[in-house]
Scaffold this active site. Sequence first.
Site, PDB file in Angstrom:
ATOM      1  N   ASP A   1     -81.078  25.884  53.672  1.00  0.00           N
ATOM      2  CA  ASP A   1     -80.335  26.625  54.705  1.00  0.00           C
ATOM      3  C   ASP A   1     -79.334  27.588  54.090  1.00  0.00           C
ATOM      4  OD1 ASP A   1     -80.982  25.481  57.537  1.00  0.00           O
ATOM      5  OD2 ASP A   1     -80.957  23.773  56.168  1.00  0.00           O
TER       6      ASP A   1
ATOM      7  N   ASP B   1     -81.644  25.496  47.279  1.00  0.00           N
ATOM      8  CA  ASP B   1     -81.133  25.021  48.563  1.00  0.00           C
ATOM      9  C   ASP B   1     -82.007  25.653  49.650  1.00  0.00           C
ATOM     10  OD1 ASP B   1     -79.415  23.976  50.492  1.00  0.00           O
ATOM     11  OD2 ASP B   1     -78.140  25.755  50.469  1.00  0.00           O
TER      12      ASP B   1
HETATM   13  O1  LIG Z   1     -78.470  21.699  52.286  1.00  0.00           O
HETATM   14  P1  LIG Z   1     -77.167  22.273  52.714  1.00  0.00           P
HETATM   15  O2  LIG Z   1     -76.967  23.696  52.329  1.00  0.00           O
HETATM   16  O3  LIG Z   1     -76.004  21.390  52.390  1.00  0.00           O
HETATM   17  O4  LIG Z   1     -77.187  22.358  54.302  1.00  0.00           O
HETATM   18  C1  LIG Z   1     -77.740  21.299  54.978  1.00  0.00           C
HETATM   19  C2  LIG Z   1     -77.506  21.491  56.439  1.00  0.00           C
HETATM   20  O5  LIG Z   1     -78.299  22.616  56.821  1.00  0.00           O
HETATM   21  C3  LIG Z   1     -78.454  22.825  58.210  1.00  0.00           C
HETATM   22  O6  LIG Z   1     -77.233  23.264  58.789  1.00  0.00           O
HETATM   23  C4  LIG Z   1     -76.814  24.555  58.398  1.00  0.00           C
HETATM   24  O7  LIG Z   1     -77.815  25.523  58.826  1.00  0.00           O
HETATM   25  C5  LIG Z   1     -78.004  25.595  60.266  1.00  0.00           C
HETATM   26  C6  LIG Z   1     -79.165  26.573  60.530  1.00  0.00           C
HETATM   27  O8  LIG Z   1     -78.909  27.827  59.997  1.00  0.00           O
HETATM   28  C7  LIG Z   1     -76.703  26.010  60.938  1.00  0.00           C
HETATM   29  O9  LIG Z   1     -76.863  26.080  62.360  1.00  0.00           O
HETATM   30  C8  LIG Z   1     -75.595  24.989  60.585  1.00  0.00           C
HETATM   31  O10 LIG Z   1     -74.354  25.401  61.123  1.00  0.00           O
HETATM   32  C9  LIG Z   1     -75.473  24.888  59.048  1.00  0.00           C
HETATM   33  O11 LIG Z   1     -74.518  23.874  58.710  1.00  0.00           O
HETATM   34  C10 LIG Z   1     -78.942  21.563  58.872  1.00  0.00           C
HETATM   35  O12 LIG Z   1     -79.094  21.803  60.256  1.00  0.00           O
HETATM   36  C11 LIG Z   1     -77.991  20.399  58.601  1.00  0.00           C
HETATM   37  O13 LIG Z   1     -78.493  19.207  59.164  1.00  0.00           O
HETATM   38  C12 LIG Z   1     -77.909  20.205  57.106  1.00  0.00           C
HETATM   39  O14 LIG Z   1     -76.945  19.210  56.817  1.00  0.00           O
END
Ligand SMILES: O=P(O)(O)OC[C@H]1O[C@H](O[C@H]2O[C@H](CO)[C@@H](O)[C@H](O)[C@H]2O)[C@H](O)[C@@H](O)[C@@H]1O
Length: 282
Positions: A124, A122
């Site tokens: 993020d 993964d």
């Molecule tokens: O691949 P995943 O683990 O399901 O996450 C995908 C999402 O990741 C990102 O959002 C997340 O990380 C951001 C940065 O740290 C944070 O600000 C956010 O609150 C988290 O949900 C990405 O920006 C999303 O578009 C993805 O869906």
Amino acid sequence: MDLSNGSPVITDPMAMGQPLMGVLPSNMMPFSVMPGSYSSPAGAGLNVSRRKIEEVLVNGLLEAMKSSSPRKKHNLVFGQENLPEEDPAYTAWTATTCPSALASFKQIVAGAQGKKIAVFLDYDGTLSPIVDDPDKAVMSPVMRAAVRNVAKHFPAAIVSGRSRKKVLEFVKLKELCYAGSHGMDIMTSSANYEHNTEKAKEANLFQPAREFLPMIDEVSKSLLEVTSGIEGASIENNKFCVSVHYRNVDEKDWELVARLVNEVLEAFPGLKVTNGRMRFVR
Ligand SMILES: O=P(O)(O)OC[C@H]1O[C@H](O[C@H]2O[C@H](CO)[C@@H](O)[C@H](O)[C@H]2O)[C@H](O)[C@@H](O)[C@@H]1O
């Protein structure tokens, strides 16, 4: 869609004609309507039962937002995400939803004996820290070196809800495969990507939901429009899914965010909303 925590997402037959129902916690399904909440002009012409159903949907979405997004203390202040003083609810949530693989490393190694290993990562919150601004979720050079090393030994891929292009920009490793939009956009090889002909690029791509791109763009624009007045809300178009970020929105406005997302979704019954870390994914 990041129409999301989980995501397309786009053509889930269970969701057809039943936007949001699929993501409601089961205890929200029997109509435990909560009276007296926000009412929008869009709801003015609805009859009572329809309005009740909408209340249930919005309240269910709100509950899902709260339960899937426990807040770290002070996490609205950029740069203070990793303060040691954590909310116990957050600590309990991470322990149950994301147990550490390192704690079970011996079992994992034992289970892998004699098998062909491929590594799926993964992005993020795994390769990059969770931060308030999604555009700033950069990967450290040390982490990049570790991933490069993994890819020397095993076929490796990154699977993310982000757009494939964005993840590649963050990770910058040509030796990996990338699956963006929660698997709706798979590139089997990124080697020589910039130099490849369009035909060669196509041959490396798997995009089963391509026909839905115009719809996703439309949803993305609608979500941007309806949330533009909410301080802290942001929309991220992830190509085959869209994220509605509410990490930086005051909790008192979460219900409004849920209601507006619900209203936009009504026009797109084939899309599914799921909930992630402080974001919806469609
Ligand atoms: O691949 P995943 O683990 O399901 O996450 C995908 C999402 O990741 C990102 O959002 C997340 O990380 C951001 C940065 O740290 C944070 O600000 C956010 O609150 C988290 O949900 C990405 O920006 C999303 O578009 C993805 O869906």
